[in-house]
Write an enzyme that holds these catalytic residues in place. Sequence first.
Site, PDB file in Angstrom:
ATOM      1  N   SER A 124      -2.418   1.276  -4.869  1.00 11.99           N
ATOM      2  CA  SER A 124      -2.891   2.557  -3.987  1.00 11.99           C
ATOM      3  C   SER A 124      -4.301   2.830  -4.300  1.00 11.99           C
ATOM      4  CB  SER A 124      -1.980   3.506  -4.306  1.00 11.99           C
ATOM      5  OG  SER A 124      -2.380   4.890  -3.518  1.00 11.99           O
ATOM      6  N   GLY A 125      -5.041   3.148  -3.252  1.00  7.04           N
ATOM      7  CA  GLY A 125      -6.404   3.851  -3.455  1.00  7.04           C
ATOM      8  C   GLY A 125      -6.202   5.380  -3.855  1.00  7.04           C
ATOM      9  N   ASP A 150       0.816  -1.050   0.062  1.00  8.26           N
ATOM     10  CA  ASP A 150      -0.035   0.046   0.034  1.00  8.26           C
ATOM     11  C   ASP A 150       0.911   1.136   0.011  1.00  8.26           C
ATOM     12  OD1 ASP A 150      -2.128   1.942   0.407  1.00  8.26           O
ATOM     13  OD2 ASP A 150      -1.930   1.704   2.482  1.00  8.26           O
ATOM     14  N   ASP A 153      -2.008  -0.990   5.731  1.00  3.06           N
ATOM     15  CA  ASP A 153      -2.439  -0.318   6.974  1.00  3.06           C
ATOM     16  C   ASP A 153      -3.922  -0.556   7.114  1.00  3.06           C
ATOM     17  OD1 ASP A 153      -2.598   1.795   5.275  1.00  3.06           O
ATOM     18  OD2 ASP A 153      -2.948   2.938   7.218  1.00  3.06           O
ATOM     19  N   ASP A 159      -0.341   5.228   0.782  1.00  2.00           N
ATOM     20  CA  ASP A 159      -0.620   6.096   1.970  1.00  2.00           C
ATOM     21  C   ASP A 159      -0.591   5.706   3.180  1.00  2.00           C
ATOM     22  OD1 ASP A 159      -1.160   7.507  -0.299  1.00  2.00           O
ATOM     23  OD2 ASP A 159      -3.087   8.208   0.270  1.00  2.00           O
TER      24      ASP A 159
END
Length: 402
Positions: free
Chosen positions: A272-273, A184, A340, A186
């Site tokens: 990533s979002g 991930d 996370d 962020d």
Amino acid sequence: MDGPPQRTLLITLTGRDRPGVTSRLFGTLAGFPVTVADVEQVVIRGRLVLGVLIAYTDSSDVGQVWAAAERVAADLDMEIELSTGRDKTLPRRRGRLHVTVLGAPLKPAAMAGIAGSIAAGGANIDRIERLAHYPVTCIEMDVSGADPDALRAALAQEAAQQQVDVAVQHGGLHRRAKRLIVMDVDSTLIQGEVIELLAEQAGCLPEVAKVTEAAMRGELDFEGSLRERVALLAGLDAAAIEVVRDRVELAAGARTMVRTLKRLDYKFAIVSGGFTQVTDALVADLGIDYSAANTLEIENGRLTGRVVGPVIDRAGKASALARFAREAGVPVSQTVAIGDGANDLDMLQAAGLGIAYNAKPVVRQAADTAVNVPYLDTILFLLGISREEIEAADAADQEVHR
């Protein structure tokens, strides 16, 4: 049909380490009709402990072996311990696990608690090794005779009580075969959330931060929450993206982790979002192999408040992991996923090893293991890579580029 009972002799040498101790002992043993059943060797601050288990069926020469081993110890000024045994089969380690303990600091009470939990489960610690002394102390144990799920549950409870991190993994080739890392972005690879940095530029940070927190806790559907937050950015000058790119800070240890893994021929991916307008710069900077993220729509130099194409959500991250694995020619069972938030759950559960990094409680509970120290390069220790190996690789690289 069973053969004659196996007899064994355990030879343990202890003393100052120096070149040639192991070869001297085996050279002496080569003169006798024995076989090597097991070997363990550990060096702690220049002091060697070498254990060799030999097997034999004819006891007529054991006295000579015993005397020869004692002569080796005397010549090397080392202490020796010899003990005999007898069994129909040679001892074998089955179900070996690696237990990795991370602490900053690591106190004796924590080690006592971890070791006690292992013993209480009927397992045995076969070997203990230090992998790092900074930025955290990392100790790795080889454990045999344990049920992985039961041990993981017991040690998770003990780790929480002792305020350390503990990972339980299968040993041997299963662990060493993991060749693709998917991470991930962020609050994992980088500090903070990109969409909040954009919201700060747009003057709507409180509204966006509130939705972000609810999404990370799993209280809101990610796609809906992403579209809601991006809508608040409508009208923002696209030049603000460049400002945000300059403000992005890598997590502590991120560069070391990626650099080390690339040297060891791992493939590295990010999913990533967040947004390609930022992640593409990370790919170029760090030499990342694969990436997937959402793309902000821009018209006439301003954000429209929409994203282009399908949203990379919880399911999308898991799909990206599978796609990266296919492209890298790596089975999904040989991947490591790190994240996370709730949006990472499917990816963490699909990977061969899922690591919750400074994660929300729901993610820590679902992942294979959790790391709760603010140093991303501690992930390397879970892969069995020591701090000394990292530094040696750095030094070699500097020498090449001189």
